[in-house]
Structures are given as structure tokens and as C-alpha cells.
Design an enzyme around this catalytic site. Structure first.
Site, PDB file in Angstrom:
ATOM      1  N   SER A  55     -30.186  -2.238  14.360  1.00 29.96           N
ATOM      2  CA  SER A  55     -31.385  -1.396  15.119  1.00 29.96           C
ATOM      3  C   SER A  55     -31.708  -2.328  16.321  1.00 29.96           C
ATOM      4  CB  SER A  55     -32.816  -1.561  14.452  1.00 29.96           C
ATOM      5  OG  SER A  55     -33.823  -1.063  14.996  1.00 29.96           O
ATOM      6  N   TYR A  94     -39.010  -5.446   8.817  1.00 28.45           N
ATOM      7  CA  TYR A  94     -37.914  -4.863   8.908  1.00 28.45           C
ATOM      8  C   TYR A  94     -37.231  -5.598  10.321  1.00 28.45           C
ATOM      9  CZ  TYR A  94     -35.133  -0.985  10.390  1.00 28.45           C
ATOM     10  OH  TYR A  94     -33.975  -0.010  10.876  1.00 28.45           O
TER      11      TYR A  94
END
Length: 334
Positions: free
Chosen positions: A137, A150
């Protein structure tokens, strides 16, 4: 014929990737917790002419992942490609998080990737070939507020993968490993992620269609390089962080909360998927289809060998963004 294993394959990006590989001649092993959605995904693959094996399990369980790898090879023969997609997240300020929640996000998002990589590597090293695709990501490089668990897990994936890559280079191995860093994607995670904010969560604009991202991951699996930055927003976020992280901090302090929430109030009684799967017929797409882009010049360019062109153009853009953010923060102090 290609034998592929995909974790997180029941919904979201993983489901879109499963569809992309579900073509005649491909054998796809689908891993996730929700058996019903996995069977639906398998049905899509079979209808498209591919073969599918369903393995309902939690990727945080290393033994279960290893069993899935064994079953995949019993069913289809040697695995060629292993794609780690499974993730969970919590939308919350750090002060409202619990140690148990941090542990769970780490066990699924980071250690789930480690578990999948270990099972793949065990087989690939023995045969001297194979490709591992990690789903990263942009938040691995440019962390945002409200997703500390996360962001940390995705950053850990980068560190783990970089270390493994150097070992493969040292061993002169033909095993390939690549990371696809994703932008915001229109997936169901915003309907089932644990949320401690007052309003419903949303992806940070711009938002991309999961099928577009699946195309990028499919390309990376067959043309692996060190990293793919999918979507111009990923490129911009990563380059801006490299150029002026302090300006990025101040910018996200101003925009990061509102940018991850809609105006709709959250339902505090709704279930979340942090510890248990959430029932429902979700597939690849979430509720933001009206704004999700189905094309990206940056993805197309990265797939066609133009990473330097994208990088150069983005460097200039990132500089403008960083300077603009810095000017805004200076203006607020003035």
C-alpha cells in the site's frame, strides 16, 4: 497452464484478482475465511473456464496456510504464483485502540503475508522457480491518521520483503518477488472494517476500481520487478513522503480525518470482520462505484516500462504538493 494461490480471495481486491486469473488453463486456489463467498468466487472462475479449489481458513494460522499449500499441489501440481492479499484494519485514533486490536491486524495483514510467503518459498526454493506477489500500500510509505495498525503492518511487509529479496539475490535464486503498492480502492472493507469514528468510513480520494488494480497485480505476477506503484495517487504519496515528510504530516493532520469519513453516521451495532468473518454477498466492489476510476495512466505506464517517465513527472508534482502543503501550514501559523 498456471497454478495460482490467492489469499483474501473471497472479496475486494483478492476477489478481483481471482477473477482475473480465472481463465481457461489456470488453476486457482482461493484462501479466505468465508466459505460461502469463496464458493461464489470459485463458481465465477469455473464459469470463465478455469479450475478452482476452495480453502476456508485464517491466514494468521501458519499451519492452516501450509495445509492449503499442500492441498493446492495435490489438486493442481506445483504452484507457480502465490499472491498475498488478505488484510484487516481498524479505523481509530491510536488512543482508542487496544493491544488486542493491534495484535490482530498484525497477525492477519503482516504475519498472514509472512505465512503465505514461507509456504510458497518452501516449494519455490526446492524447485528453483516461482513468483511471490505481495499486496502492499502507499500507506506503507506515507502513513495516515486513523489507520496506525494497518499502516504499520504494510510497512512491515516492505521490510520483510526487502530482506527476503536481498537473500534471493545473494543465493542467485530464480525465485521472483514483487510488491504492488495500492492506492485507495472501492472494496467492501469500508462496510465491515472495525470503525471507532462517528461517521461511516470511506477510501481517501481518488478511488480506483478493484478490477483495474487486479489487472496491475496480474501483470506484476508475470513481469515481476522490485515494486509497482499502482495509480498516480500512490506514486504521488510515496514521492511526496520521500521529499518532504514533515509537510505531509501537517497536510494529513488537516485532511486525514475528514478524508476517511463520509457524512453518514456510523451504526455502532454493525458487525466487523476483525476477528470473525461478516456474512453477506459482498464480492469485489464496494459502495463507491460512482467515483471509482476504471483507468489509470500511471498504471498503464508502469506496466509498459515507463516507470522513469512516471517517476520524473511525479517528482515535479510531488514537489508542488509538498510546497503547497508547507505553504498552507505556514499560513495557518501566521
Amino acid at each position: 497452464m498456471t497454478n495460482v494461490v490467492i489469499t483474501g480471495a473471497s472479496a475486494g481486491v483478492g476477489r478481483a484478482v481471482a477473477r482475473r486469473f480465472g481463465t481457461p488453463g489456470n488453476n486457482v486456489t482461493l484462501i479466505a475465511r468465508n466459505r460461502k463467498r469463496l464458493e461464489d468466487a470459485a463458481g465465477e472462475i469455473r464459469k470463465a473456464g478455469g479450475k478452482a479449489l476452495v480453502m476456508a481458513l485464517d491466514v494468521a494460522d501458519a499451519d492452516a496456510v501450509e495445509t492449503a499449500a499442500e492441498e493446492a499441489e495435490k489438486a493442481f501440481g506445483p504452484i507457480d504464483i502465490w499472491i498475498n492479499v488478505a488484510m484487516v484494519t481498524v479505523i481509530s485514533p491510536v488512543g482508542k485502540m487496544t493491544a488486542e486490536e493491534y495484535r490482530r491486524v498484525t497477525e492477519v495483514t503482516y504475519l498472514g503475508t509472512v505465512n503465505g510467503t514461507l509456504s510458497a518459498l518452501k516449494r519455490f526454493n526446492r524447485r528453483g522457480r516461482g513468483t511471490i506477489v505481495q499486496t502492499g500500500s502507499a500507506l506503507a510509505y506515507r502513513a495516515v491518521p486513523l489507520q496506525s495498525a494497518y499502516c504499520a503492518a504494510k510497512a512491515a511487509i516492505v521490510g520483510f520483503t526487502d530482506s527476503l529479496r536481498t537473500e534471493l539475490l545473494h543465493d542467485k535464486s530464480d525465485v521472483k518477488i514483487t510488491v504492488c503498492h495500492l492506492p485507495a480502492v472501492n472494496t467492501p472493507q469500508f462496510d465491515w472494517a472495525r470503525n471507532k469514528m462517528p461517521h461511516r468510513p470511506r477510501p481517501v480520494a481518488p478511488v480506483f476500481d478493484p478490477e483495474l488494480i487486479a489487472n496491475g497485480i496480474h501483470h506484476a505476477a508475470f513481469h515481476p520487478k522490485r515494486e509497482f506503484w499502482l495509480g498516480f495517487s500512490s506514486v504521488k504519496a510515496i514521492m511526496s513522503e520521500k521529499m518532504s515528510p514533515a509537510a505531509g504530516d501537517k497536510y494529513l493532520a488537516r485532511t486525514g480525518y475528514s478524508g476517511q469519513q463520509t457524512d453518514e453516521p456510523e451504526d455502532p451495532t454493525r458487525p466487523d470482520n476483525l476477528f470473525e468473518t461478516v456474512e453477506g454477498d459482498w464480492a469485489a466492489e464496494g459502495r463507491f462505484g460512482d467515483e471509482a476510476s476504471e483507468s489509470s495512466a500511471a498504471i498503464w505506464t508502469s506496466e509498459h516500462g515507463g516507470s522513469r517517465l512516471v517517476g520524473g513527472a511525479t517528482l515535479a508534482t510531488a514537489a508542488v504538493v509538498a510546497l503547497g502543503a508547507f505553504a498552507l501550514t505556514r499560513g495557518r501559523r501566521g
